[in-house]
Scaffold this motif. Structure first.
Motif, PDB file in Angstrom:
ATOM      1  N   ALA A  22     109.717   7.005  34.046  1.00  0.00           N
ATOM      2  CA  ALA A  22     108.727   7.849  33.370  1.00  0.00           C
ATOM      3  C   ALA A  22     108.502   7.392  31.936  1.00  0.00           C
ATOM      4  N   VAL A  23     109.571   7.019  31.243  1.00  0.00           N
ATOM      5  CA  VAL A  23     109.452   6.542  29.862  1.00  0.00           C
ATOM      6  C   VAL A  23     108.650   5.243  29.825  1.00  0.00           C
ATOM      7  N   ALA A  61     113.762  17.062  20.908  1.00  0.00           N
ATOM      8  CA  ALA A  61     112.964  16.566  19.778  1.00  0.00           C
ATOM      9  C   ALA A  61     112.548  15.116  20.011  1.00  0.00           C
ATOM     10  N   THR A  62     113.452  14.298  20.512  1.00  0.00           N
ATOM     11  CA  THR A  62     113.128  12.899  20.808  1.00  0.00           C
ATOM     12  C   THR A  62     112.082  12.818  21.908  1.00  0.00           C
ATOM     13  N   LEU A  63     112.220  13.638  22.928  1.00  0.00           N
ATOM     14  CA  LEU A  63     111.237  13.646  24.014  1.00  0.00           C
ATOM     15  C   LEU A  63     109.865  14.085  23.507  1.00  0.00           C
ATOM     16  N   GLU A  64     109.844  15.041  22.564  1.00  0.00           N
ATOM     17  CA  GLU A  64     108.575  15.471  21.985  1.00  0.00           C
ATOM     18  C   GLU A  64     107.933  14.338  21.188  1.00  0.00           C
ATOM     19  N   LYS A  65     108.734  13.582  20.437  1.00  0.00           N
ATOM     20  CA  LYS A  65     108.217  12.424  19.699  1.00  0.00           C
ATOM     21  C   LYS A  65     107.668  11.382  20.659  1.00  0.00           C
ATOM     22  N   LEU A  66     108.377  11.143  21.743  1.00  0.00           N
ATOM     23  CA  LEU A  66     107.940  10.184  22.756  1.00  0.00           C
ATOM     24  C   LEU A  66     106.595  10.608  23.343  1.00  0.00           C
ATOM     25  N   ARG A  75     106.869  17.915  29.873  1.00  0.00           N
ATOM     26  CA  ARG A  75     107.121  19.046  30.745  1.00  0.00           C
ATOM     27  C   ARG A  75     108.560  18.973  31.194  1.00  0.00           C
ATOM     28  N   ILE A  76     109.306  20.025  30.929  1.00  0.00           N
ATOM     29  CA  ILE A  76     110.710  20.098  31.341  1.00  0.00           C
ATOM     30  C   ILE A  76     110.817  21.232  32.353  1.00  0.00           C
TER      31      ILE A  76
END
Length: 81
Positions: A22-23, A61-66, A75-76
């Motif tokens: 996904a990344v 927070a890192t996922l939001e930046k990504l 979406r979690i």
């Protein structure tokens, strides 16, 4: 496979692979190199590489930046086991 420990390990690896995929997919859709994504996120290229390997355990927070850096929607989800 009937061994519960094996099944747990397999599921963990499957989740790591899905996350890494996904990344990578988000970065590729955005047309970015790892270095460009890192710059947008305010991090290092090696940190992006760790995310893409599936070995990192990123914070929300890192996922939001990504998500912001790639023009993606984060979406979690929690699903029943």
């Amino acid at each position: 496979h009937k061994d519960p420990a094996y099944a747990r390990e397999y599921e963990a690896l499957e989740q790591e692979f899905a996350f890494a995929s996904a990344v990578i997919g988000a970065r590729v859709r955005a047309g970015l190199t790892q270095a460009q994504l890192a710059e947008r996120m305010g991090t290092s290229q090696s940190a992006v590489a760790r995310l893409e390997s599936g070995t990192a355990r990123p914070s929300v927070a890192t996922l939001e930046k990504l998500a912001k850096a790639t023009g993606s929607k984060l979406r979690i989800a929690l699903e029943a086991a």
